[in-house]
Design a protein around this motif. Sequence first.
Motif, mmCIF file in Angstrom:
data_model
loop_
_atom_site.group_PDB
_atom_site.id
_atom_site.type_symbol
_atom_site.label_atom_id
_atom_site.label_comp_id
_atom_site.label_asym_id
_atom_site.label_seq_id
_atom_site.Cartn_x
_atom_site.Cartn_y
_atom_site.Cartn_z
ATOM 1 N N GLU A 41 0.817 -1.217 0.000
ATOM 2 C CA GLU A 41 0.000 0.000 0.000
ATOM 3 C C GLU A 41 0.850 1.267 0.000
ATOM 4 O O GLU A 41 0.378 2.330 -0.369
ATOM 5 C CB GLU A 41 -0.958 0.002 1.192
ATOM 6 C CG GLU A 41 -2.090 -0.991 1.064
ATOM 7 C CD GLU A 41 -3.043 -0.674 -0.079
ATOM 8 O OE1 GLU A 41 -3.368 0.510 -0.306
ATOM 9 O OE2 GLU A 41 -3.459 -1.625 -0.769
ATOM 10 N N GLU A 50 -2.156 0.523 -12.597
ATOM 11 C CA GLU A 50 -3.104 1.522 -12.108
ATOM 12 C C GLU A 50 -2.420 2.857 -11.837
ATOM 13 O O GLU A 50 -2.971 3.918 -12.126
ATOM 14 C CB GLU A 50 -3.809 0.999 -10.847
ATOM 15 C CG GLU A 50 -4.710 -0.183 -11.117
ATOM 16 C CD GLU A 50 -3.975 -1.495 -11.368
ATOM 17 O OE1 GLU A 50 -4.513 -2.320 -12.129
ATOM 18 O OE2 GLU A 50 -2.861 -1.700 -10.820
ATOM 19 N N THR A 86 -8.869 3.375 -8.663
ATOM 20 C CA THR A 86 -9.239 2.329 -7.718
ATOM 21 C C THR A 86 -9.329 0.985 -8.418
ATOM 22 O O THR A 86 -10.042 0.848 -9.419
ATOM 23 C CB THR A 86 -10.595 2.655 -7.056
ATOM 24 O OG1 THR A 86 -10.470 3.908 -6.381
ATOM 25 C CG2 THR A 86 -11.009 1.583 -6.071
ATOM 26 N N VAL A 88 -10.300 -2.937 -7.587
ATOM 27 C CA VAL A 88 -10.914 -3.886 -6.664
ATOM 28 C C VAL A 88 -10.540 -5.281 -7.162
ATOM 29 O O VAL A 88 -11.017 -5.698 -8.228
ATOM 30 C CB VAL A 88 -12.447 -3.700 -6.602
ATOM 31 C CG1 VAL A 88 -13.071 -4.750 -5.699
ATOM 32 C CG2 VAL A 88 -12.804 -2.293 -6.150
ATOM 33 N N SER A 96 -11.783 6.408 -11.351
ATOM 34 C CA SER A 96 -10.658 7.341 -11.325
ATOM 35 C C SER A 96 -11.186 8.648 -10.762
ATOM 36 O O SER A 96 -12.081 9.264 -11.339
ATOM 37 C CB SER A 96 -10.073 7.555 -12.728
ATOM 38 O OG SER A 96 -8.943 8.416 -12.669
#
Length: 141
Positions: A41, A50, A86, A88, A96
């Motif tokens: 993270e 991403e 984001t 998932v 976005s």
Amino acid sequence: MDRHATAVWSGTLKEGAGKLDAQSGALQGLGYSFKGRFEDESGKSGTNPEELLAAAHAGCFAMQLSHFLAENGTPAEKLDAKAVVTLVPGTGITGSALTLTGTVPGIDAAKFRELADKAKAECPVSRALGAINVSLDARLA
């Protein structure tokens, strides 16, 4: 006009690693991995698709808005744009979120917001992201 980048991946999904190269030379052997994409993270263990998409979206949006502001006779001194993409796991990229702070002499907040919304809708990367939610939080500095 075509642009290109290459990705070379070696190994399995979780234990493997890849390198990215871009036509411009801005990316040369840039590493990416499962850990950098799904587990770290902090974002310090390497890039990921991403993050690169977020950079492309923020950059495209800022350029498009700068054009609209200049056309309006109110060129920006500075546009500070950020995109948060984001992901998932198991679902995919779901959104976005653009945030923008602009230093634009001679423009009122309503016109600034109107042009920012127009740039969000019309920048080529936003258009390419039509399958996901693209949001915008824009304000004048």
